[in-house]
Scaffold this active site. Structure first.
Site, PDB file in Angstrom:
ATOM      1  N   CYS A 164     -12.765   4.385 -28.369  1.00 51.78           N
ATOM      2  CA  CYS A 164     -14.088   5.014 -28.481  1.00 51.78           C
ATOM      3  C   CYS A 164     -14.765   5.159 -27.117  1.00 51.78           C
ATOM      4  CB  CYS A 164     -14.946   4.191 -29.426  1.00 51.78           C
ATOM      5  SG  CYS A 164     -14.110   3.901 -30.979  1.00 51.78           S
ATOM      6  N   TYR A 195       0.574  -1.533 -12.193  1.00 44.45           N
ATOM      7  CA  TYR A 195      -0.840  -1.433 -12.584  1.00 44.45           C
ATOM      8  C   TYR A 195      -0.962  -0.786 -13.957  1.00 44.45           C
ATOM      9  CZ  TYR A 195      -1.056  -2.643  -7.694  1.00 44.45           C
ATOM     10  OH  TYR A 195      -0.852  -3.284  -6.502  1.00 44.45           O
ATOM     11  N   GLY A 201       0.773  -1.237   0.000  1.00 45.36           N
ATOM     12  CA  GLY A 201       0.000   0.000   0.000  1.00 45.36           C
ATOM     13  C   GLY A 201       0.800   1.281   0.000  1.00 45.36           C
ATOM     14  N   GLU A 255       4.208  -6.592   1.661  1.00 49.41           N
ATOM     15  CA  GLU A 255       3.739  -6.978   0.320  1.00 49.41           C
ATOM     16  C   GLU A 255       3.665  -5.757  -0.600  1.00 49.41           C
ATOM     17  OE1 GLU A 255      -0.124  -8.461   1.279  1.00 49.41           O
ATOM     18  OE2 GLU A 255       0.611 -10.370   2.063  1.00 49.41           O
ATOM     19  N   PRO A 256       4.775  -5.068  -0.817  1.00 54.49           N
ATOM     20  CA  PRO A 256       4.702  -3.874  -1.669  1.00 54.49           C
ATOM     21  C   PRO A 256       4.608  -4.254  -3.147  1.00 54.49           C
ATOM     22  CG  PRO A 256       6.975  -4.318  -1.096  1.00 54.49           C
ATOM     23  CD  PRO A 256       6.147  -5.368  -0.392  1.00 54.49           C
ATOM     24  N   GLY A 257       3.808  -3.537  -3.891  1.00 53.21           N
ATOM     25  CA  GLY A 257       3.738  -3.719  -5.335  1.00 53.21           C
ATOM     26  C   GLY A 257       4.103  -2.417  -6.029  1.00 53.21           C
TER      27      GLY A 257
HETATM   28  C1  LIG Z   1      -2.686  -5.235  -4.116  1.00 56.90           C
HETATM   29  C2  LIG Z   1      -2.153  -5.857  -2.874  1.00 56.90           C
HETATM   30  C3  LIG Z   1      -0.872  -5.552  -2.424  1.00 56.90           C
HETATM   31  C4  LIG Z   1       0.014  -4.542  -3.105  1.00 56.90           C
HETATM   32  O1  LIG Z   1      -0.479  -3.253  -2.980  1.00 56.90           O
HETATM   33  P1  LIG Z   1       0.447  -1.996  -3.422  1.00 56.90           P
HETATM   34  O2  LIG Z   1      -0.393  -0.832  -3.166  1.00 56.90           O
HETATM   35  O3  LIG Z   1       0.761  -2.182  -4.858  1.00 56.90           O
HETATM   36  O4  LIG Z   1       1.666  -2.030  -2.564  1.00 56.90           O
HETATM   37  C5  LIG Z   1      -0.415  -6.195  -1.293  1.00 56.90           C
HETATM   38  N1  LIG Z   1      -1.174  -7.095  -0.626  1.00 56.90           N
HETATM   39  C6  LIG Z   1      -2.435  -7.400  -1.031  1.00 56.90           C
HETATM   40  C7  LIG Z   1      -3.217  -8.397  -0.261  1.00 56.90           C
HETATM   41  C8  LIG Z   1      -2.963  -6.799  -2.158  1.00 56.90           C
HETATM   42  O5  LIG Z   1      -4.202  -7.086  -2.551  1.00 56.90           O
END
Ligand SMILES: *Cc1c(COP(=O)(O)O)cnc(C)c1O
Length: 462
Positions: free
Chosen positions: A378, A407, A265, A299-301
């Site tokens: 469109c 994303y 997050g 869990e960083p994305g």
């Molecule tokens: C989407 C998600 C993440 C990653 O979120 P980011 O905002 O990209 O860091 C981590 N854990 C869970 C369970 C998610 O659904």
């Protein structure tokens, strides 16, 4: 007062120079123009065409390392499980695997991508509110590190399945701490009205139930309160403090807790946001969970992958808008580019703002005027920016949409039957195509006419 136009938020947009200054893997070469690391984007466009995703391996590595360093400087025993949904390209995953990151996956496809990239099963967490039986079977067969359970119903299902297979699943209980992450409504996940997790008040009884069910071994608790969190660490702190109290209650009840999963997050600056640095997040974890003596997981994305990628596009044409009503004043200027919402969905989906930089060096010193940057799809929602200060542009001129590494490609579709764009990985002075542009034939692969409908006469393009 009129509501602000979407995609033209309040306050001054950052200048081109300010956008570059905040993104160390991007630079403006006086002759070659915008570069990712040492590779000019113009060279990539020449090699693979546009639109194309371009990722910086150096940025991925340095971000992974910065996060690890912040966590260890705070004295935390922390594992990073990169959220594969942010960017699932196998080369990106491989770079992160080489940095020692594990994975957080939410589908069979992501689990397979992580394993293919050499991320060991023992470093994979499976999250998500609706895992299918087929997905759970694969997770059990692979004996992954942890399955995060989101409901009592899911716990019963997994228990029955694991017991029938003679397996024991390590599970964590995802709780919904009912905190407001103060991010976009579509990416806030930690409010009690959201579909995610179990209510904090019900967690102790459910955790005890997990310990009693066959085929399950509860190993910890988890939260994930939302994405693109930029308003300080207070929401993280509140969520983690709730987890710490929960762990205390579980221990008091004699239940084993081995680790705590802090979710993802952490936000990034797209425009003028000032998200907390990883050191602040690490500090919040230490202040709330540090006293438990347990390892933590993150869990960083977005934070890892977002700033590491751009979407490279070409101007198709510049079009004048209709005469304004009432009469007078300038017409709108539309820059129609060859990327669209089917590639980068975030502006249409979240009203997201992305920096847009011209690639040509001269364009960085040219006079600016407002333009609406739109794609060919469109839908009126296929608008990347409104009233953005950009130079005059000609057909074929290149632009880069910044912070598109997370994303971006993973949310792409083939809407309007536009083939998926290629992905390119830059590493220093080298680059490689790490995913081909989807050929048009692939758009039709797997489709067939029912036998009772006559085939068309041969001929024409296919
Ligand atoms: C989407 C998600 C993440 C990653 O979120 P980011 O905002 O990209 O860091 C981590 N854990 C869970 C369970 C998610 O659904």
């Amino acid at each position: 007062m009129a509501a602000p136009l979407p995609l033209a938020p309040q306050g001054e947009d950052p200048t081109f120079a300010e956008l570059l200054a905040g993104r160390p893997h991007l630079s403006l070469h006086p002759a070659e123009g915008l570069r990712v690391e040492e590779v000019p984007l113009a060279r990539i466009a020449q090699a693979v065409g546009t639109p194309a995703w371009v990722y910086s391996a150096g940025a991925l590595r340095s971000r992974a390392r910065a996060l690890k360093a912040a966590l260890s400087a705070a004295g935390l025993d922390a594992g990073i499980h990169y959220a594969v949904k942010a960017n699932a390209n196998l080369a990106v995953l491989r770079v992160l695997a080489e940095e020692g990151l594990g994975a957080d996956v939410v589908s069979e496809g992501e689990l397979r991508a992580a394993r293919r990239s050499g991320i060991p099963a023992s470093a994979i967490v499976f999250s998500g509110v609706g895992k299918t039986e087929r997905e759970l079977r694969l997770a059990l067969a692979e004996d992954i590190l942890q399955i995060n359970l989101e409901s009592a119903e899911e716990a019963e299902r997994l228990s029955a399945l694991a017991a029938s297979l003679g397996r024991v699943a390590r599970v964590a209980l995802r709780v919904n701490p009912d905190v407001d992450a103060r991010t976009h409504a579509k990416i806030t996940t930690g409010r009690s009205e959201n579909k995610f997790g179990v209510a904090l008040a019900e967690a102790p009884a459910l955790y005890a139930r997990l310990a009693a069910l066959p085929g399950l071994r509860p190993v910890g608790v988890a939260v994930h309160i939302g994405s693109q969190i930029t308003a300080g660490v207070s929401a993280f702190r509140d969520a983690y403090a709730a987890l710490a109290r929960l762990v205390g209650a579980l221990r008091a009840a004699g239940l084993p807790v081995e680790r705590v999963d802090c979710g993802g997050g952490l936000g990034i600056p797209y425009r003028d946001e000032t998200p907390p640095p990883p050191e602040a997040l690490a500090g919040a974890i230490r202040a709330t969970l540090g006293g438990l003596g347990l390892p933590v997981m993150l869990e960083p994305g977005r934070w890892i992958a977002g700033p590491a990628g751009v979407l490279l596009a070409s101007v198709i044409l510049q079009k004048q808008g209709a005469p304004p009503v009432p009469a007078g004043g300038p017409r709108r200027r539309f820059l129609v580019v060859d990327a669209a919402m089917n590639e980068l969905m975030r502006p249409a989906m979240y009203e997201a703002w992305h920096g847009i930089l011209p690639v040509a060096p001269a364009a960085h010193a040219a006079p600016l005027s407002p333009a609406d940057v739109v794609g060919p799809v469109c839908e009126t929602g296929d608008t990347f920016a409104r009233g953005r200060a950009l130079p005059a542009m000609e057909p074929g001129d290149l632009v880069a949409f910044l912070d598109a590494g997370a994303y971006g490609a993973t949310m792409s579709s083939t809407y309007n039957l536009r083939p998926l764009a290629p992905e390119v990985l830059v590493d220093g002075a080298r680059f490689a195509v790490v995913r081909d542009r989807q050929p048009h034939e692939a758009l039709f692969a797997g489709q067939r006419l029912p036998p009772w409908i006559g085939a068309p006469a041969p001929g024409g393009v296919s």
